[in-house]
Write an enzyme that holds these catalytic residues in place. Structure first.
Site, short mmCIF file in Angstrom:
data_model
loop_
_atom_site.label_atom_id
_atom_site.label_comp_id
_atom_site.label_asym_id
_atom_site.label_seq_id
_atom_site.Cartn_x
_atom_site.Cartn_y
_atom_site.Cartn_z
N GLU A 155 -32.47 -17.92 -5.77
CA GLU A 155 -33.87 -17.88 -5.33
C GLU A 155 -34.10 -18.99 -4.31
OE1 GLU A 155 -37.24 -16.53 -7.59
OE2 GLU A 155 -35.94 -16.08 -9.29
N GLU A 205 -37.33 -24.13 -16.77
CA GLU A 205 -38.26 -23.05 -16.45
C GLU A 205 -39.05 -22.64 -17.70
OE1 GLU A 205 -36.26 -19.60 -14.92
OE2 GLU A 205 -38.08 -18.86 -13.98
#
Ligand code: BGC
Length: 990
Positions: free
Chosen positions: A559, A827
């Site tokens: 990402e 996360e």
């Protein structure tokens, strides 16, 4: 080989810094003789131009000058300043501002004073200093500083974008990778006259690294940075005067794919981008544009620019060079001396103009919003030409370069299987390694990177998804050993798995090299709870791992996007932890430029390809929240001016999508992303963010002197607040959407009228308390609700609960994560658990969607600095400071000792602010520092005025402090700049 031996920390000089230092030493004695003031008077220090120290190659017509003032004396102020800008150091030393003499300006301003002298021309050298007068009229000059101007006009560029002849077809396979070599570019030239100054201006479509006469030029990595290369590219400026020699010279560059044409984000994973594989996003073939300008002492100038006389080779050692996938280096193919004069390049091809590669037709796939009602949101293809396109604009790089900042030694080496060694660097971070190895030529080593290990000791790489994150090194067989560091890739990792090492590696076989944008770090936080101290370090490490050219979501998996939601949640914390003014100045250009045709802002910027809808609630509001925060932290109104038209267009879009001043559920449904157990409806979140954005717009309009717009947005905010109240707020303070995030957002975004605030806050507190069990902390908030959770609890009389939750070790909480072994912010709270490994707290988690360096939940640092330590601004630019520490009550936490001391500082744009406190049941001690030329308001815990001491003195006799009033359990004090040690008695009711 990359010269990583020169790794330095933030405070030591860059090559630019070193040049400037030499210059300062040369004329420093003169400044000293001018300074007649005593040691106590005001000292102007920390000179910056456009937030940079001695920058080269600016393209702002009126660069802004900033300094700080320091003094040992309480209450010192700047009353007058005078800036001199000269065209040479000698002229400046003679106090002649031939470019600009601001004359004496009656002002206490130290931030962003716009240059207002002679028009600045391309290449202009500007030497400057500032004289400040203190409150007693004593004057003192700063040390000299400098900047240079870049190439201000398109005609200044004499060079052409050049490339190699690229005959490869457009790659479209999904089951294999296309990883072309980095190319080497070179050119020789002669210098016959005496050189006064030599400067290189350079950029690339791709990433480049320059060399001159065998030496690396500068120390920036991954230049020129990520932009939407079709619209805009950045160039860098390097002073190479000391590298140019008389006689034959050679200039060279490495050029690799980078963001321009390498694998990008989750394109391959999700089947979008060029040919659905997410590479060749902006074009197919990298290109280089560079021009070396030599000014001779006789006044003449010569330009050596990229053109068809350059030679290019793809036969060098860097066989693969991909940002996400990794690098392959075959040391047998090194071409010793390739950037020295006399190297035999007859086997090299001649460069061609980048445009000569012609067009390269392909299909570009991305999601597209439906244009008619009922139509589906889907991936569609459109034809594109991947041939060379000159970026519409070429601008001076406004940010801070990525550099090698720190080295890390392994803490352990394990060997899970024969011949495989895993180096544990003890810290998760973003960067590369330096490999040291000795062995036979042709030996091939494989280096794989991971953030975690499986319980059986193997490297965990599931969470990297399509990022190969693997480097290879092939030995040349040097009998003295060889060292290597990749140039054109980086990884997010703590563990390096080495396969194929000849013999048993020693600990120095692998050294971690931490890379990030070189934002000076600006804070520290320590307190009586060791878990909180580790948490602070984890936040800082995660910021460092993700502030790499742009603020990214994560450094390891496929990402590394500038996710806007994450950015707006975290930006306030970012400003506490580092000087991110220049860094955000750069990224806000990308964010503004990525504005969608509708007026909304996208889910990530730059936006190479669309994924899902082109926006999401709260992600799009980054276009308002980030500029607002940068203005507040650095007193920067120009950033607001620049963003203003885009911000207005965004608010127009928000207005056009709303009915009755309420938000709507539309776009990507990220909402309170990763919330645990409670879902907050998207239209509710949208209403809150609509209100927040309108409110911030009103404040920004006022700061820009736009009174009518300020009133208009204030009215819009009032209308949204009213509609919100009607739809969601009950008279008892409860909300129709009864989730923790709903309460946290409404309170944080000022949607609850003052008279019911406490009741609403108590409902939030009751929900958090009520959810707590022996194993669960009770928290349900996700990305959006977590940022405001503790700040609002502390603001509604529930500070003890806020601190208790902050110190919790139960799931979900920060302490839980730290107790599971985190060295960065994860996360998810349970990205790894000691009980369930990567399957999360409930045993069902998807190990692939699991980054161990994601900064969003680290936004709690804003509360640690602003509430626990109590360091806050009272208006933009920290000109006024609020010291409002919020210690918990002793005995208020049955699970452990509430934090009873804090020691924190923040190097604000106005100077260092400190807040150190200790609390017992009956006494409170607070030591603070308020920087010169600012003032503060202190909210001191005290049962009464009589018990307050300042040092040894009673409050009434203390210098620089004024009692204003008692407010609840606090004495409100106005303080002048300086250091103060307060102590007070606190009542038993506390
Ligand atoms: C990213 C997030 C981002 C999100 C959008 C993820 O893949 O890593 O941090 O904000 O997508 O929901």
């Amino acid at each position: 080989m990359i010269n990583i031996g020169m790794v330095r920390r933030h405070d030591s000089g860059s090559s630019i810094g070193r040049l400037a230092t030499a210059f300062m030493v040369a004329i420093g004695w003169l400044s000293l003789t001018i300074n007649s003031a005593s040691a106590d008077s005001l000292r102007p220090v920390g000179l910056q131009v456009e937030y940079l120290v001695n920058p080269l190659g600016l393209d702002e017509a009126q660069p802004r000058l900033t300094w700080r003032v320091e003094s040992n004396e309480r209450g010192q102020l700047q009353t007058v300043y005078r800036i001199l800008v000269s065209s040479s150091s000698a002229t400046l030393a003679a106090n002649q501002g031939d470019l600009w003499d601001s004359a004496k300006v009656l002002s206490d301003e130290t931030l962003n004073v716009s240059y207002a002298g002679q028009p600045l021309v391309s290449r202009q050298q500007c030497y400057w200093k500032v004289c400040v007068w203190d409150k007693n009229g004593k004057a003192r000059w700063s040390d000299p500083a400098m900047w240079t101007m870049g190439l201000l006009h398109a005609e200044d560029w004499r060079a052409d974008y050049i490339s190699f002849r690229d005959t490869t077809p457009v790659f479209s396979k999904k089951d294999s990778l296309f990883l072309p070599p980095a190319q080497q570019y070179r050119k020789e030239f002669a210098v016959v006259k005496k050189v006064r100054r030599a400067t290189i201006y350079a950029t690339a479509l791709g990433i480049y690294e320059l060399h001159l006469n065998g030496a690396r030029v500068g120390d920036a990595l991954f230049a020129p940075g990520w932009t939407d290369y079709h619209q805009r590219a950045y160039y860098q400026t390097y002073d190479v005067t000391s590298l140019v020699t008389s006689g034959r010279n050679a200039i060279g560059a490495w050029v690799a794919d980078g963001w321009y044409s390498g694998y990008l984000g989750f394109g391959l994973l999700t089947g979008i981008g060029t040919e659905k594989i997410g590479r060749s996003t902006y074009g197919k073939t990298p290109a280089l544009l560079a021009q070396l300008e030599i000014e001779y002492t006789d006044g003449s100038r010569e330009t050596i620019g990229t053109d068809k006389t350059w030679k290019i080779s793809a036969d060098g050692p860097i066989r693969e060079a991909d940002f996400l996938m990794g690098e392959t280096y075959d040391a047998r193919q090194e071409m010793s001396g390739w950037v020295r004069a006399g190297f035999n390049d007859t086997q090299w091809q001649s460069a061609i103009l980048a445009a000569e590669n012609g067009s390269s037709l392909s299909t570009f796939y991305e999601w597209q919003n439906p244009t008619t009602p009922g139509e589906k949101l889907e991936i569609k293809g459109r034809p594109i030409d991947l041939g060379f396109k000159r970026p519409a604009k070429l601008e001076a790089f406004p940010g801070l370069p990525v550099r090698a900042i720190e080295e890390i030694k392994p803490v352990a080496i394990t060997s899970p299987t024969n011949g495989v060694y895993i180096f544990n660097l003890g810290q998760n971070f973003a960067g590369v390694v330096r490999l040291k190895v000795k062995g036979p030529a042709g030996t091939k080593l494989q280096l794989r990177y991971g953030e975690m290990l499986y319980p059986d000791g193997r490297l965990m790489t599931e969470n990297l998804r399509k990022a190969r994150a693997t480097d290879f090194y092939i030995l040349r067989g040097d009998k003295d050993g060889e060292t290597w560091t990749p140039r054109f890739t980086f990884h997010g990792f703590q563990f390096v798995e080495v396969t194929g090492y000849p013999g048993k590696p020693q600990p120095d076989a692998i050294t971690g090299i931490v890379l990030h944008s070189d934002t000076p770090m600006t804070s520290n936080f320590e307190c009586s709870d060791p878990i909180a101290n580790r948490l602070f370090k984890n936040v800082v490490w995660t910021q460092r791992a993700n502030f790499l050219d742009l603020p990214t979501d994560c450094p390891q998996r496929d990402e590394r996007f500038g996710w806007t939601g994450d950015a707006q949640i975290y930006v306030q914390t970012a400003t506490y932890n580092a000087d991110v003014a220049a860094f955000y100045t750069k990224w806000l250009r990308e964010l503004m430029e990525s504005q969608r045709p509708s007026g909304t802002f996208p889910g990530y910027a730059p936006m190479p390809f669309q994924h899902g809808w082109d926006f999401g609630t709260a992600w799009c509001d980054a276009g308002i929240i980030c500029p607002w925060t940068i203005w507040q932290a650095y007193g920067d109104t120009r950033i607001l001016e620049r963003c203003w038209p885009n911000m207005v267009a965004f608010l127009n879009w928000r207005k056009s999508t709303s009915t009755n001043f309420l938000g709507v559920a539309h776009g990507n449904e990220w909402g309170d992303w990763l919330a645990v157990g409670e879902k907050t409806p998207l239209e509710y979140v949208d209403t809150c963010y609509f209100a927040f954005s309108a409110n911030l717009m009103s404040q920004m309009a006022a700061a820009l002197g736009k009174a009518a717009e300020a009133a208009e947005y204030a009215a819009l905010f009032a209308n949204i607040k009213q509609s919100f109240g009607k739809k969601y707020l009950q008279p008892d303070g409860m909300l129709a959407v009864d989730t923790q995030t709903a309460y946290a957002l409404a309170l944080f975004m000022d949607l609850i009228p003052a008279d019911v605030r406490d009741k609403t806050g108590q409902r939030l507190a009751a929900k958090l308390r009520g959810g707590e069990t022996a194993t669960n902390s009770g928290m349900t908030t996700g990305f959006l609700g977590t940022r405001p959770l503790l700040p609002v609890l502390s603001s509604v009389g529930e500070n003890d609960l806020a601190v208790k939750h902050f110190q919790s070790r139960k799931f979900p909480s920060w302490g839980y994560e730290v107790s599971q072994g985190a060295t960065t912010i994860w996360e998810r709270w349970d990205s790894f658990t000691k009980d369930n490994g990567f399957q999360g707290n409930n045993g069902k988690q998807n190990a692939e969607m699991n980054s161990f360096a994601h900064y969003s939940f680290g936004a709690v640092c804003e509360w640690m600095m602003g509430n626990l330590a109590g360091i806050r601004r009272d208006g933009p630019g920290y000109k006024k400071i609020l010291i409002y520490p919020q210690p918990p009550t002793p005995g208020s936490n049955q699970e452990g000792e509430p934090i009873h001391w804090v020691k924190a500082h923040y190097d604000s744009v106005a100077g260092r602010i400190e807040s150190n406190w200790k609390r017992t049941a009956t006494r409170f001690e607070l030591s603070i520092t308020i920087p010169a030329n600012t003032s503060g308001t202190v909210y001191l815990l005290a049962k009464d005025v009589a018990s307050i001491r300042v040092g040894q003195r009673a409050l009434a006799k203390a210098e620089g402090v004024k009692f204003v009033r008692m407010q609840g359990d606090r004495a409100v004090l106005e303080v002048q700049s300086g250091k103060y040690n307060f102590s007070s008695e606190i009542g038993s009711k506390l």
